[in-house]
Design an enzyme around this catalytic site. Sequence first.
Site: not given
Length: 207
Positions: A185, A123
């Site tokens: 992220h 991610s």
Amino acid sequence: MRRLTATSVIVLVTAAVSLAVTFFYGQNEAFMRAGFIPARASGIGTDFAAVPVWLTPLSSALLHAGVLHLGMNMLMLGYTGRDTEQAVGAKGIAILYLVGAYAAAFAQWLPDPQSITPMVGASGAASAVIGAYSLLFGRSRARDLGPIPAKAVHVLWLAAGWTAINLMIGYAFMGAGVAVAAAAHIGGFVAGLLLAKPLARWHFRIA
């Protein structure tokens, strides 16, 4: 026969490795040996590592905590990577992904360099592709803010929005006892914002 895109190759390799680890290897041991662990990057507890510490930002992107985790990451990467690769090229998407992985690891390390919790999942790296996609294809309504030009304001709004979303998600999942690498992220996304335009210009210059 249609050639595979660089995005498709990344998705296929990641899925193959992650599924193999999930079904044929001990996940916990794989996470400890090949996941990104901030403390290990700080020089603490390196003996157990099977992968060199400097490579763990990449090896951790090949590991996922189950099929759902893998599927969500690959869906987002596949969706945004297809168009982004058209703008930055195969080399550009590879650079985005690699730099994003390291930016994500650095962002995860920064708030707690002694953490022994392994970070796994693509991610953070995928967030760099999402960041580039958002900047290259998102519609900007930003205006000049004093001496700050509209283009810079647009980048800042994207970064602020992504940061807020991920902090809220991280907080919500924390209440359910699930750890989310929100810092990773954010770090990957910011890297994508910074690299998007330079990579696009480079791609069209050499095309």
